[in-house]
Design an enzyme around this catalytic site. Structure first.
Site, PDB file in Angstrom:
ATOM      1  N   HIS A 228       3.947  -7.392  -4.733  1.00 41.76           N
ATOM      2  CA  HIS A 228       3.509  -7.370  -3.484  1.00 41.76           C
ATOM      3  C   HIS A 228       4.287  -5.964  -2.963  1.00 41.76           C
ATOM      4  CE1 HIS A 228       3.741  -8.217   1.136  1.00 41.76           C
ATOM      5  NE2 HIS A 228       2.183  -8.192   0.833  1.00 41.76           N
TER       6      HIS A 228
ATOM      7  N   HIS B 100       0.879   0.701   3.333  1.00 44.05           N
ATOM      8  CA  HIS B 100       0.224  -0.510   3.947  1.00 44.05           C
ATOM      9  C   HIS B 100      -0.697  -0.407   5.447  1.00 44.05           C
ATOM     10  CE1 HIS B 100       0.575  -4.455   6.562  1.00 44.05           C
ATOM     11  NE2 HIS B 100       0.084  -4.716   5.304  1.00 44.05           N
TER      12      HIS B 100
HETATM   13 CA    CA Z   1      -1.661  -5.970   0.897  1.00 49.32          CA
END
Ligand code: CA
Length: 311
Positions: free
Chosen positions: A7, A49
């Site tokens: 992630h 992000h």
């Molecule tokens: Ca993501």
């Protein structure tokens, strides 16, 4: 066995989405490495992000006068060559003062840079050649409707670049994810992509898209998702319930609906420094998702610890 998705790279150990974080995730044994994507002013896919630069870079110091009226510095307002002047730091909390996760990479050490999607793909493909492994990519289109308001078609730009690097069909080592169901439908039916699509499922309070996620997790909602996506990416808590009778953790209705409709389940996010209180510890959490739920893949900030817990 559940596939392991790094992630934002090895974000538990290094500033998220940097090339260093991708390389380390690769070395720790990830099956897929995730790239969140936003577009720069010159329409280049950047691995980031947030649509803002505030929380993961030193933009305030380098370009003090380039914030918008809302007080944020936007990736979209900077060219790639300007973005390359910034240093990336460990993610900060909403007040932009302290680290979001206090025990992670120190703020004062290191020189990390923003990378493009193509730089990250080339790194992973290069490592695939030198190691003879086949690690995949897992791009997420961020805020497509916001990009459209800004005059940018993030899906088309990104899909074209993915095609240039050989990611165009179901057989390629990629999953393509988004929170916005209308955009995923557009990717499939208007842009005619045959990439495997993952419908992310969030909480309405997060404003990730115009979707109503409480509707999406109903049987009817999941039946609809199964028409265009091959899997769902829900946050951990949506996938289980704790019995009020015996305290046992069991799969939620959503988990059953997804299985009954043939959808993969890719939960997010496994973190050793943010464990839902329903689980006693990290290993028990990972084991529940891997062995009880039999999740097809797990998004994790800690690739090595997640693999250890599963084995
Ligand atoms: Ca993501």
């Amino acid at each position: 066995m559940s596939l392991i998705i790094a992630h934002r790279g090895a974000s538990g150990y290094l500033p998220e989405h940097t090339l260093e974080a991708a390389a380390y995730a690769y070395a720790l044994g990830a099956d897929y490495i995730e790239q969140d994507i936003v577009l720069s002013k010159d329409s280049i896919p950047i691995v980031m992000h947030d649509i803002y630069l505030d929380f993961t870079t030193n933009v305030k110091k380098i370009f003090p006068n380039r914030k918008r009226k809302d007080g944020h510095w936007y990736v979209r307002d900077f060219t790639l060559s300007e973005l390359k002047k910034l240093n990336v730091n460990e993610r900060l909390k909403g007040d932009a003062k302290e680290k979001a996760f206090s025990n992670r990479y120190p703020l004062e050490i290191g020189t990390f840079k923003i990378c493009t999607l193509s730089e990250q793909i080339e790194l992973i493909q290069g490592l695939n050649k030198s190691t003879q492994r086949n690690v995949g990519i897992y791009p997420e289109i961020k805020n497509p409707s916001w990009h459209r308001k800004e005059g940018l078609d993030i899906s088309s730009v990104t899909l074209n670049q993915l095609k240039d690097y050989g990611y165009a069909s179901k057989k390629d080592k990629i999953f393509f994810q988004c929170f916005d169901s209308n955009e995923l439908k557009r990717v499939k039916y208007e842009l005619n992509s045959s990439l495997p699509l993952i419908q992310l499922i969030g909480n309405n309070a997060w404003n990730e898209s115009d979707d109503d996620y409480s509707q999406m997790i109903s049987l009817e909602g999941i039946e609809d998702v199964s028409k265009y996506a091959i899997g769902i990416g829900p946050y951990l808590q949506l996938l289980y319930r704790v019995s009020t009778l015996d305290g046992v953790i069991r799969p939620s209705k959503l988990s059953h609906y997804a299985r009954d409709n043939g959808l993969y389940i890719h939960p997010y996010t496994i973190r050793k420094d943010s464990i839902p209180l329903d689980f006693d510890d990290f290993d028990k959490m990972v084991k529940w998702f891997a062995s009880e739920l039999k999740a097809d893949a797990l998004f994790t900030d800690f690739v090595d610890l997640t693999i250890q817990a599963i084995r």
